[in-house]
Design a protein around this motif. Structure first.
Motif, short mmCIF file in Angstrom:
data_model
loop_
_atom_site.label_atom_id
_atom_site.label_comp_id
_atom_site.label_asym_id
_atom_site.label_seq_id
_atom_site.Cartn_x
_atom_site.Cartn_y
_atom_site.Cartn_z
N THR A 21 4.59 4.52 -12.58
CA THR A 21 3.58 5.22 -13.37
C THR A 21 4.36 6.20 -14.22
OG1 THR A 21 3.34 6.61 -11.42
CG2 THR A 21 1.56 5.08 -11.88
N ILE B 192 2.15 1.80 -3.43
CA ILE B 192 1.08 2.33 -4.30
C ILE B 192 0.88 3.82 -4.02
CG2 ILE B 192 -1.41 2.22 -4.80
CD1 ILE B 192 -1.17 -0.86 -4.23
N ILE C 107 2.50 0.98 -9.46
CA ILE C 107 1.34 0.16 -9.83
C ILE C 107 1.71 -1.31 -9.66
CG2 ILE C 107 -0.24 -0.49 -11.69
CD1 ILE C 107 0.43 2.21 -13.00
N PRO C 108 0.94 -2.08 -8.89
CA PRO C 108 1.25 -3.51 -8.73
C PRO C 108 1.11 -4.23 -10.08
CG PRO C 108 -0.36 -2.81 -7.10
CD PRO C 108 -0.21 -1.69 -8.08
N LEU D 163 6.32 -4.22 -9.04
CA LEU D 163 5.68 -2.91 -9.18
C LEU D 163 6.18 -2.22 -10.44
CD1 LEU D 163 6.37 -1.89 -5.52
CD2 LEU D 163 4.09 -2.37 -6.41
N GLU E 155 0.84 -1.21 0.00
CA GLU E 155 0.00 0.00 0.00
C GLU E 155 0.87 1.26 0.00
OE1 GLU E 155 -3.19 -0.20 2.85
OE2 GLU E 155 -3.29 2.00 2.83
#
Ligand SMILES: C[S@@+](CC[C@H](N)C(=O)[O-])C[C@H]1O[C@@H](n2cnc3c(N)ncnc32)[C@H](O)[C@@H]1O
Length: 188
Positions: free
Chosen positions: A185, A162, A167-168, A182, A159
């Motif tokens: 972005t 994120i 982004i997972p 991950l 978390e």
């Protein structure tokens, strides 16, 4: 949130981190093959004595680079002794970080955080800094020891990543480990 003081793996126990049994169960090349290619610049964050960094250096080839980062100078010395006089020495840059700051500026294609995050005083701050180091298409591989890190703590880690803008992108099967891949972005 306040930074917590975490226990870190002592350098005198480094032999736990690099032995034949681990190599059989957690073969670095098999684990990292889908993520690392020739010519890449890759980061081994919390590298310890270099169980992964050595193989990463072989995988990036002579045109690539590994930045091996650790808080403990003794861990970096162990890795330095292993690469001294080998062809891998030119591909590996050793860097001692502070507990709460990675302290490098070079952009990387891939970052490995293997059995590291549970030792960090502030994972949220760490992921924010890591985000700035990653190239737009860059990827991060997190692995935490299953026997030591409960599911709730691992979910909290993901978390925080994120929240930092990652982004997972799936899990990867590694013995005795919880993992998460991950993606960056593309807003950096
Ligand atoms: C359990 S060891 C794992 C070593 C290596 N990644 C492996 O899997 O073989 C964790 C390593 O992270 C390093 N470490 C702990 N906190 C750190 C921090 N804040 N910054 C950089 N390295 C850290 C420790 O010194 C230790 O070498």
């Amino acid at each position: 949130m306040k930074n917590e003081k975490k226990q870190i793996c002592p350098a005198e126990k480094a032999w736990h981190l690099d032995n034949g049994i681990r190599r059989w169960l957690q073969n670095p090349r098999k684990i990292l093959r889908p993520f690392i290619g020739e010519g890449m610049t890759v980061l081994d964050m919390g590298c310890g004595p270099g169980f992964f960094a050595l193989e990463m250096a072989r995988m990036v080839g002579c045109s690539g680079r590994v930045i091996a980062v650790d808080l403990q100078q003794e861990m970096l010395e162990k890795l330095k002794n292993r690469i001294c006089g080998t062809g891998l020495a030119d591909r590996i840059t050793l860097h001692q970080s502070a507990a709460d700051e990675i302290g490098i500026i070079e952009k990387v294609d891939f970052a490995l955080c293997f059995y590291l995050v549970h030792e960090l005083p502030s994972p949220a701050q760490f992921f924010r800094e890591l985000k700035n180091l990653l190239k737009p298409e860059g990827m991060v591989f997190i692995a935490e020891p299953s026997f030591h890190v409960p599911q709730k703590a691992f979910s909290d880690t993901v978390e925080k990543a994120i929240n930092a803008g990652f982004i997972p992108a799936g899990m990867w099967k590694v013995f005795f480990s919880k993992t998460m891949i991950l993606k960056n972005t593309n807003d950096s």
